[in-house]
Scaffold this motif. Sequence first.
Motif, PDB file in Angstrom:
ATOM      1  N   UNK A 189     -16.898  18.965  27.345  1.00 11.04           N
ATOM      2  CA  UNK A 189     -16.863  17.427  27.973  1.00 11.04           C
ATOM      3  C   UNK A 189     -15.525  17.103  27.430  1.00 11.04           C
ATOM      4  N   UNK A 190     -14.743  17.712  26.755  1.00  6.54           N
ATOM      5  CA  UNK A 190     -13.322  17.327  26.105  1.00  6.54           C
ATOM      6  C   UNK A 190     -12.564  16.874  27.538  1.00  6.54           C
ATOM      7  N   UNK A 191     -12.061  15.816  27.647  1.00  9.85           N
ATOM      8  CA  UNK A 191     -11.361  15.405  28.787  1.00  9.85           C
ATOM      9  C   UNK A 191     -12.165  14.930  30.038  1.00  9.85           C
ATOM     10  N   UNK A 192     -13.284  15.492  30.263  1.00  5.17           N
ATOM     11  CA  UNK A 192     -14.248  15.266  31.163  1.00  5.17           C
ATOM     12  C   UNK A 192     -14.733  13.713  31.388  1.00  5.17           C
ATOM     13  N   UNK A 193     -15.063  13.418  32.626  1.00  2.00           N
ATOM     14  CA  UNK A 193     -15.554  12.050  33.064  1.00  2.00           C
ATOM     15  C   UNK A 193     -17.157  12.084  33.156  1.00  2.00           C
ATOM     16  N   UNK A 194     -17.734  13.077  33.342  1.00  2.00           N
ATOM     17  CA  UNK A 194     -19.247  13.131  33.566  1.00  2.00           C
ATOM     18  C   UNK A 194     -19.765  14.383  32.986  1.00  2.00           C
ATOM     19  N   UNK A 195     -20.843  14.666  32.410  1.00  2.00           N
ATOM     20  CA  UNK A 195     -21.550  15.723  31.623  1.00  2.00           C
ATOM     21  C   UNK A 195     -22.706  15.713  32.626  1.00  2.00           C
ATOM     22  N   UNK A 196     -23.211  16.894  33.040  1.00  2.00           N
ATOM     23  CA  UNK A 196     -24.351  17.079  33.713  1.00  2.00           C
ATOM     24  C   UNK A 196     -25.265  18.041  32.825  1.00  2.00           C
ATOM     25  N   UNK A 197     -26.187  17.557  32.425  1.00  2.00           N
ATOM     26  CA  UNK A 197     -27.199  18.313  31.233  1.00  2.00           C
ATOM     27  C   UNK A 197     -28.164  18.899  32.202  1.00  2.00           C
ATOM     28  N   UNK A 198     -28.460  20.446  31.939  1.00  2.00           N
ATOM     29  CA  UNK A 198     -29.714  20.942  32.782  1.00  2.00           C
ATOM     30  C   UNK A 198     -30.347  21.681  31.896  1.00  2.00           C
ATOM     31  N   UNK A 199     -31.772  21.352  32.032  1.00  2.00           N
ATOM     32  CA  UNK A 199     -32.713  22.131  31.004  1.00  2.00           C
ATOM     33  C   UNK A 199     -34.008  22.156  31.806  1.00  2.00           C
ATOM     34  N   UNK A 200     -34.138  23.120  32.679  1.00  2.00           N
ATOM     35  CA  UNK A 200     -35.002  23.183  33.587  1.00  2.00           C
ATOM     36  C   UNK A 200     -36.322  23.403  32.956  1.00  2.00           C
ATOM     37  N   UNK A 201     -36.743  24.157  32.099  1.00  2.92           N
ATOM     38  CA  UNK A 201     -37.865  24.374  31.436  1.00  2.92           C
ATOM     39  C   UNK A 201     -38.107  23.976  29.888  1.00  2.92           C
ATOM     40  N   UNK A 202     -37.977  22.653  29.635  1.00  7.13           N
ATOM     41  CA  UNK A 202     -38.384  21.578  30.705  1.00  7.13           C
ATOM     42  C   UNK A 202     -37.661  20.387  30.364  1.00  7.13           C
ATOM     43  N   UNK A 203     -36.911  19.942  29.593  1.00  8.06           N
ATOM     44  CA  UNK A 203     -36.341  18.776  29.400  1.00  8.06           C
ATOM     45  C   UNK A 203     -35.962  18.001  30.696  1.00  8.06           C
ATOM     46  N   UNK A 204     -35.151  18.237  31.314  1.00 10.08           N
ATOM     47  CA  UNK A 204     -34.668  17.498  32.310  1.00 10.08           C
ATOM     48  C   UNK A 204     -35.654  17.507  33.788  1.00 10.08           C
ATOM     49  N   UNK A 205     -36.387  18.385  33.527  1.00 10.41           N
ATOM     50  CA  UNK A 205     -37.619  18.331  34.636  1.00 10.41           C
ATOM     51  C   UNK A 205     -38.579  17.290  34.311  1.00 10.41           C
ATOM     52  N   UNK A 206     -38.969  17.182  33.087  1.00 13.35           N
ATOM     53  CA  UNK A 206     -39.724  15.994  32.395  1.00 13.35           C
ATOM     54  C   UNK A 206     -39.110  14.853  32.664  1.00 13.35           C
ATOM     55  N   UNK A 207     -38.111  15.031  32.012  1.00 12.84           N
ATOM     56  CA  UNK A 207     -37.162  13.493  32.299  1.00 12.84           C
ATOM     57  C   UNK A 207     -37.144  12.912  33.709  1.00 12.84           C
ATOM     58  N   UNK A 208     -36.911  13.690  34.607  1.00 10.81           N
ATOM     59  CA  UNK A 208     -37.094  13.394  36.148  1.00 10.81           C
ATOM     60  C   UNK A 208     -38.197  12.900  36.536  1.00 10.81           C
ATOM     61  N   UNK A 209     -39.494  13.805  36.212  1.00 13.07           N
ATOM     62  CA  UNK A 209     -40.732  13.271  36.508  1.00 13.07           C
ATOM     63  C   UNK A 209     -40.937  11.945  35.975  1.00 13.07           C
ATOM     64  N   UNK A 210     -40.754  11.543  34.468  1.00  9.45           N
ATOM     65  CA  UNK A 210     -40.596  10.314  33.989  1.00  9.45           C
ATOM     66  C   UNK A 210     -40.088   9.086  34.720  1.00  9.45           C
ATOM     67  N   UNK A 211     -38.723   9.382  35.209  1.00  9.24           N
ATOM     68  CA  UNK A 211     -37.992   8.704  35.922  1.00  9.24           C
ATOM     69  C   UNK A 211     -38.691   8.273  37.162  1.00  9.24           C
ATOM     70  N   UNK A 212     -39.115   9.404  37.906  1.00  9.65           N
ATOM     71  CA  UNK A 212     -39.970   8.970  39.002  1.00  9.65           C
ATOM     72  C   UNK A 212     -41.232   8.017  38.988  1.00  9.65           C
ATOM     73  N   UNK A 213     -41.620   7.771  37.852  1.00 11.89           N
ATOM     74  CA  UNK A 213     -42.950   7.202  37.654  1.00 11.89           C
ATOM     75  C   UNK A 213     -42.520   5.835  37.162  1.00 11.89           C
ATOM     76  N   UNK A 214     -41.134   5.560  37.065  1.00  8.55           N
ATOM     77  CA  UNK A 214     -40.491   4.077  36.843  1.00  8.55           C
ATOM     78  C   UNK A 214     -40.302   4.022  35.357  1.00  8.55           C
ATOM     79  N   UNK A 215     -40.302   5.034  34.596  1.00  9.28           N
ATOM     80  CA  UNK A 215     -40.037   4.844  33.074  1.00  9.28           C
ATOM     81  C   UNK A 215     -38.645   5.019  32.699  1.00  9.28           C
ATOM     82  N   UNK A 216     -38.139   4.466  31.676  1.00  7.64           N
ATOM     83  CA  UNK A 216     -36.942   4.579  30.920  1.00  7.64           C
ATOM     84  C   UNK A 216     -36.928   5.763  29.672  1.00  7.64           C
TER      85      UNK A 216
END
Length: 268
Positions: A25-52
Amino acid sequence: MGTPHSQHRHRIRLDWGLQGAQSVVDGADQAVVVDVLSFTTTLTVAIDLGAEVYPYQWRDESVVEFAEARDARYAVGRFKARESGPLAAVSLSPASLRTATGLKRLVLPSPNGSTISAALRDRGVEVVGACLLNRAAVAAHALDHLHEPGRSVAFVAAGERWPDGSLRPSVEDLWGCGAVLSAVLADQPALADELSPEARAAVAAYDDIAGALRTALLDSASGQELVEAGFRDDVLVAAQLDSSRAVPVLEGERFADTRHRAATGIGA
């Protein structure tokens, strides 16, 4: 001028785990974190439920106090939730989280994706949570950044942990990064010249299994670990490519939904 490990010569980069994230991320503008099994999948499910969603360090006992101060629920481990019975607290299991009701704020600890996201909070980059569910939406969001000259995006394959705590690179996170990048290149093929060799390898890995994604995910070491533990549904949820339009972006302490509403046609 960055170090060779920052891959600063490339606008689109990729590395593994917490240490890799902090370098790339040194010098980057955006970091895309990918954790398929399972943090970012669970995060996406929670966001779809309207949660922060508040990312948090794994197994930090202060999580209870942190959640209470924000009037939030906090997720427990899969096994603890199962032992607690059907009325258990929410967990890192995306399949079980889909049945949650009244979820407004969720503290979501995990040893990999969540810990990495929290660590990148103060690095001056926009932190985005990506998985297979929302890969097209995140690709469109990343393209918004890349359309501006000089901007760069760092992909972070979270990986898993061996029992001694060391990083175990996990192929599903390589595929997840490659899936997002494949969608980026489908829209803007010229960006292939901007990929680091590491990012290019992720695209090749994903393209190799894209036609049999669910089978590959179930057969992976991480997938088999969950299947044998009785969490096959979590793997099946994680394999639902492009089923979400959520773009979780870390704003202060929590992820909120910043949906890409432009008519890009990606994932249509």
